[in-house]
Design an enzyme around this catalytic site. Sequence first.
Site, PDB file in Angstrom:
ATOM      1  N   ASP A  54       0.727  -1.250   0.044  1.00 27.66           N
ATOM      2  CA  ASP A  54      -0.047   0.167   0.100  1.00 27.66           C
ATOM      3  C   ASP A  54       0.903   1.367  -0.100  1.00 27.66           C
ATOM      4  O   ASP A  54       0.749   2.152  -0.981  1.00 27.66           O
ATOM      5  CB  ASP A  54      -0.733  -0.019   1.390  1.00 27.66           C
ATOM      6  N   GLU A  79      -4.193   7.441   2.542  1.00 28.16           N
ATOM      7  CA  GLU A  79      -4.667   6.723   3.856  1.00 28.16           C
ATOM      8  C   GLU A  79      -3.384   6.089   4.584  1.00 28.16           C
ATOM      9  O   GLU A  79      -3.449   5.936   5.703  1.00 28.16           O
ATOM     10  CB  GLU A  79      -5.215   5.229   3.144  1.00 28.16           C
ATOM     11  N   ASP A 153      -6.020   6.541  -2.494  1.00 32.26           N
ATOM     12  CA  ASP A 153      -6.067   5.299  -1.948  1.00 32.26           C
ATOM     13  C   ASP A 153      -5.344   4.328  -3.043  1.00 32.26           C
ATOM     14  O   ASP A 153      -5.975   3.790  -4.011  1.00 32.26           O
ATOM     15  CB  ASP A 153      -7.531   4.856  -1.789  1.00 32.26           C
ATOM     16  N   ILE A 155      -4.386   1.200  -2.509  1.00 23.53           N
ATOM     17  CA  ILE A 155      -4.832  -0.296  -2.941  1.00 23.53           C
ATOM     18  C   ILE A 155      -6.167  -0.336  -2.083  1.00 23.53           C
ATOM     19  O   ILE A 155      -6.231  -0.719  -0.946  1.00 23.53           O
ATOM     20  CB  ILE A 155      -3.962  -1.510  -2.517  1.00 23.53           C
ATOM     21  N   ASP A 156      -7.178  -0.075  -2.678  1.00 18.85           N
ATOM     22  CA  ASP A 156      -8.686  -0.159  -2.463  1.00 18.85           C
ATOM     23  C   ASP A 156      -9.185  -1.593  -2.040  1.00 18.85           C
ATOM     24  O   ASP A 156      -9.024  -2.241  -3.111  1.00 18.85           O
ATOM     25  CB  ASP A 156      -9.798   0.920  -2.759  1.00 18.85           C
ATOM     26  N   THR A 158      -8.331  -4.060   0.470  1.00 24.06           N
ATOM     27  CA  THR A 158      -6.955  -4.596   0.796  1.00 24.06           C
ATOM     28  C   THR A 158      -7.231  -6.344   1.033  1.00 24.06           C
ATOM     29  O   THR A 158      -6.491  -6.976   0.617  1.00 24.06           O
ATOM     30  CB  THR A 158      -6.161  -4.063   1.931  1.00 24.06           C
ATOM     31  N   ASP A 317     -11.516   7.344  -0.391  1.00 23.85           N
ATOM     32  CA  ASP A 317     -12.254   6.293  -1.114  1.00 23.85           C
ATOM     33  C   ASP A 317     -13.015   6.947  -1.949  1.00 23.85           C
ATOM     34  O   ASP A 317     -13.788   6.227  -2.954  1.00 23.85           O
ATOM     35  CB  ASP A 317     -13.186   5.690  -0.128  1.00 23.85           C
TER      36      ASP A 317
END
Length: 400
Positions: A54, A79, A153, A155-156, A158, A317
Amino acid sequence: MSDILQELLRVSEKAANIARECRQQEALFQLLIEEKKEGEKNKKFAVDFKTLADVLVQEVIKGNMENKFPGLGERIFGEESNEFTNDLGEKIIMRLCPTEEETVALLSKVLNGNKLASEALAKVVHQDVSFSDPALESVEVSIPQDILGIWVDPIDSTYQYIKGSADTKPTQGIFPSGLQCVTILIGVYDTRTGVPLMGVINQPFVSQDLNTLRWKGQCYWGLSYLGTNIHSLPPPGSTSSSSETQSHVTQKPSSGGSRPFSAVVSTSEKEAVKGALSRVCGERVFRAAGAGYKSLCVVLGLVDIYIFSEDTTFKWDSCAAHAILRAMGGGMVDFKECLERKPDAGLGLPHLVYHVGNEGAAGVDQWANKGGLIAYRSEKQLEAFLSRLLQHLAPVATQT
């Protein structure tokens, strides 16, 4: 200003390459799936690998944008924190190094000397990527760089990324779970007003070659500024392949007519909301993982509405999809404020904004979408939907 969007497309694809390589290179995949039970974690490891993936994606986006547009990097927010401390108290700052060799050395510190994994990861980080949309070259939009802020973001979804299911079957084109629900989200907003201006959603895992097991992705974008609205989605009714990114100026969205509404929701949505939705949409309520993916379902026209009543989505997000939806004639609004709003009072829709935090909140909570959200493609359609939804939520609202 299309040059900034072109670069965002390129870095999103670079980020997607990192996400794919972490799953497809054996040295990285073993770290990714490794479950560290209590007492088994090596104290020299600064971070679990899933968090490193991430952060690395986020820092690559920051570093590349700063190199191309000096000063912009300090207004890119995400994030993840890039500061790690291992159990021995050693502090490591993760950043994009100038050379591949320097990145290998830094990653080796984080990964406790795992040179094989460090070299594999550094190679994809420094690999040059060429990715753009020719349609942007003809767009002449002048947006002052100093008013831009960016939410990322990296890697949304995860959990779906780690779990890695590749054989989930979609329902009417919507995946309830699996790698297809993973997205990389980059949203650009006006720091003065909080209005989203540009958005990129990169979906790294769209289709898999059954022979090589390599994944191909898809990238979507939108720009909305001072009357210019352009995005990468094909026109309604187009027969173009979904694997091709096409661009066109937004046409007037349809109001949806008399057909039933359709919606996508989280599996954790409140029962009262799901019950009301079932009365409004019938069987056209779908469940899916990932806030970014559910927003993408609205962007792609797979559903009319994405609704989430909880306060557990954040600015990173929603900003990217919100910008794309604005370019299409839609948007994102605060769910709670929509329920409390009196349409006859002449008040506008309570659109989400991205430049201010929640008063009195600390940490990530200051950037939460506290009232929940509704993503939509057509304002007229949203108003009709809210009118129906309120009829079914009203009895519940009076009891709480």
